[in-house]
Scaffold this motif. Sequence first.
Motif, PDB file in Angstrom:
ATOM      1  N   TYR A 100      11.563  34.415 -15.600  1.00 23.58           N
ATOM      2  CA  TYR A 100      12.658  34.639 -14.657  1.00 23.58           C
ATOM      3  C   TYR A 100      12.565  36.036 -14.038  1.00 23.58           C
ATOM      4  N   ASN A 101      12.386  37.048 -14.873  1.00 22.70           N
ATOM      5  CA  ASN A 101      12.317  38.419 -14.367  1.00 22.70           C
ATOM      6  C   ASN A 101      11.088  38.644 -13.499  1.00 22.70           C
ATOM      7  N   ALA A 102       9.966  38.027 -13.846  1.00 27.64           N
ATOM      8  CA  ALA A 102       8.749  38.171 -13.035  1.00 27.64           C
ATOM      9  C   ALA A 102       8.930  37.522 -11.664  1.00 27.64           C
ATOM     10  N   VAL A 103       9.513  36.338 -11.627  1.00 29.56           N
ATOM     11  CA  VAL A 103       9.758  35.661 -10.354  1.00 29.56           C
ATOM     12  C   VAL A 103      10.769  36.446  -9.523  1.00 29.56           C
ATOM     13  N   ALA A 104      11.812  36.953 -10.180  1.00 29.38           N
ATOM     14  CA  ALA A 104      12.813  37.748  -9.466  1.00 29.38           C
ATOM     15  C   ALA A 104      12.185  39.012  -8.884  1.00 29.38           C
ATOM     16  N   THR A 105      11.283  39.637  -9.620  1.00 31.25           N
ATOM     17  CA  THR A 105      10.609  40.832  -9.121  1.00 31.25           C
ATOM     18  C   THR A 105       9.805  40.525  -7.871  1.00 31.25           C
ATOM     19  N   VAL A 106       9.016  39.468  -7.922  1.00 35.72           N
ATOM     20  CA  VAL A 106       8.167  39.107  -6.773  1.00 35.72           C
ATOM     21  C   VAL A 106       9.025  38.745  -5.559  1.00 35.72           C
ATOM     22  N   LEU A 107      10.069  37.961  -5.757  1.00 36.41           N
ATOM     23  CA  LEU A 107      10.892  37.568  -4.617  1.00 36.41           C
ATOM     24  C   LEU A 107      11.729  38.735  -4.099  1.00 36.41           C
ATOM     25  N   TYR A 108      12.128  39.640  -4.969  1.00 36.48           N
ATOM     26  CA  TYR A 108      12.843  40.826  -4.498  1.00 36.48           C
ATOM     27  C   TYR A 108      11.900  41.764  -3.744  1.00 36.48           C
ATOM     28  N   ILE A 109      10.616  41.761  -4.072  1.00 34.19           N
ATOM     29  CA  ILE A 109       9.655  42.534  -3.270  1.00 34.19           C
ATOM     30  C   ILE A 109       9.646  41.999  -1.841  1.00 34.19           C
ATOM     31  N   THR A 110       9.583  40.682  -1.699  1.00 34.42           N
ATOM     32  CA  THR A 110       9.579  40.096  -0.353  1.00 34.42           C
ATOM     33  C   THR A 110      10.903  40.356   0.359  1.00 34.42           C
ATOM     34  N   ALA A 111      12.018  40.283  -0.376  1.00 37.50           N
ATOM     35  CA  ALA A 111      13.321  40.532   0.243  1.00 37.50           C
ATOM     36  C   ALA A 111      13.452  41.985   0.673  1.00 37.50           C
ATOM     37  N   PHE A 112      12.984  42.896  -0.165  1.00 39.41           N
ATOM     38  CA  PHE A 112      13.053  44.321   0.186  1.00 39.41           C
ATOM     39  C   PHE A 112      12.211  44.622   1.416  1.00 39.41           C
ATOM     40  N   VAL A 113      10.988  44.133   1.435  1.00 40.77           N
ATOM     41  CA  VAL A 113      10.099  44.388   2.582  1.00 40.77           C
ATOM     42  C   VAL A 113      10.686  43.767   3.844  1.00 40.77           C
ATOM     43  N   THR A 114      11.198  42.551   3.731  1.00 43.09           N
ATOM     44  CA  THR A 114      11.804  41.883   4.886  1.00 43.09           C
ATOM     45  C   THR A 114      13.011  42.649   5.389  1.00 43.09           C
ATOM     46  N   CYS A 115      13.864  43.066   4.474  1.00 41.89           N
ATOM     47  CA  CYS A 115      15.076  43.791   4.851  1.00 41.89           C
ATOM     48  C   CYS A 115      14.735  45.144   5.473  1.00 41.89           C
ATOM     49  N   ALA A 116      13.812  45.853   4.868  1.00 39.21           N
ATOM     50  CA  ALA A 116      13.442  47.169   5.390  1.00 39.21           C
ATOM     51  C   ALA A 116      12.760  47.061   6.755  1.00 39.21           C
ATOM     52  N   ALA A 117      11.948  46.027   6.943  1.00 42.03           N
ATOM     53  CA  ALA A 117      11.250  45.862   8.217  1.00 42.03           C
ATOM     54  C   ALA A 117      12.195  45.425   9.336  1.00 42.03           C
ATOM     55  N   ALA A 118      13.272  44.756   8.972  1.00 44.07           N
ATOM     56  CA  ALA A 118      14.201  44.252   9.983  1.00 44.07           C
ATOM     57  C   ALA A 118      15.257  45.266  10.400  1.00 44.07           C
ATOM     58  N   VAL A 119      15.372  46.369   9.684  1.00 47.09           N
ATOM     59  CA  VAL A 119      16.335  47.404  10.056  1.00 47.09           C
ATOM     60  C   VAL A 119      15.827  48.102  11.308  1.00 47.09           C
ATOM     61  N   GLN A 120      16.657  48.091  12.334  1.00 45.94           N
ATOM     62  CA  GLN A 120      16.265  48.707  13.605  1.00 45.94           C
ATOM     63  C   GLN A 120      17.166  49.917  13.857  1.00 45.94           C
ATOM     64  N   PRO A 121      16.581  51.106  13.874  1.00 45.55           N
ATOM     65  CA  PRO A 121      17.412  52.310  14.048  1.00 45.55           C
ATOM     66  C   PRO A 121      18.064  52.411  15.418  1.00 45.55           C
ATOM     67  N   THR A 122      17.620  51.621  16.379  1.00 47.55           N
ATOM     68  CA  THR A 122      18.216  51.675  17.720  1.00 47.55           C
ATOM     69  C   THR A 122      19.275  50.595  17.896  1.00 47.55           C
TER      70      THR A 122
END
Length: 173
Positions: A100-122
């Motif tokens: 469970y923790n390993a799967v959560a880690t991998v999916l949270y990596i994708t969520a973090f990268v997706t969230c960070a990439a979608a933040v638009q400072p403008t």
Amino acid sequence: MAGLPGAARARSASPGSPPALDGFFLLSPLGGLMGAQAVLGLLVWSLIAATTYHLHAAYGWVMFVSLFFWILTLLFFVTYLLQLHQKFYMIPWPLVLMIYNAVATVLYITAFVTCAAAVQPTSWRQWDYNRRAAASFFACVTMITYGVSTFFSFRAWKGLGSNAATSQVTDHA
């Protein structure tokens, strides 16, 4: 099972006894990390939910991952806190928790990268930008806590950190 809370009492509870609170679980590394994951996961999905996330498909994924693992983490937390895992002793709980923790880690990596990439400072809506940036930060911290939990779960699954006497008592009692 040596790394899991209540491992010494693993088979001491009778099947008909009512659930009891395990105070030692809250003081254990896994218990503290699960509590932190619940709080941080709540922050991630509530910050995303407070924005216009439905207009951006990327935030739908972040919302799914954070809400899904928040609910499952709460279920695991309550299961261990009330010692319900001892009622279902035929389930390999250390292995389940590690996966469970390993799967959560991998999916949270994708969520973090997706969230960070979608933040638009403008962004024309400053409050959405601030909430999304904060959600990215908390998604990163949550990802790290799941990674640390994976490490501790792996050690518990392998029985690292225990001696031969405790593994004999807990495994064959």
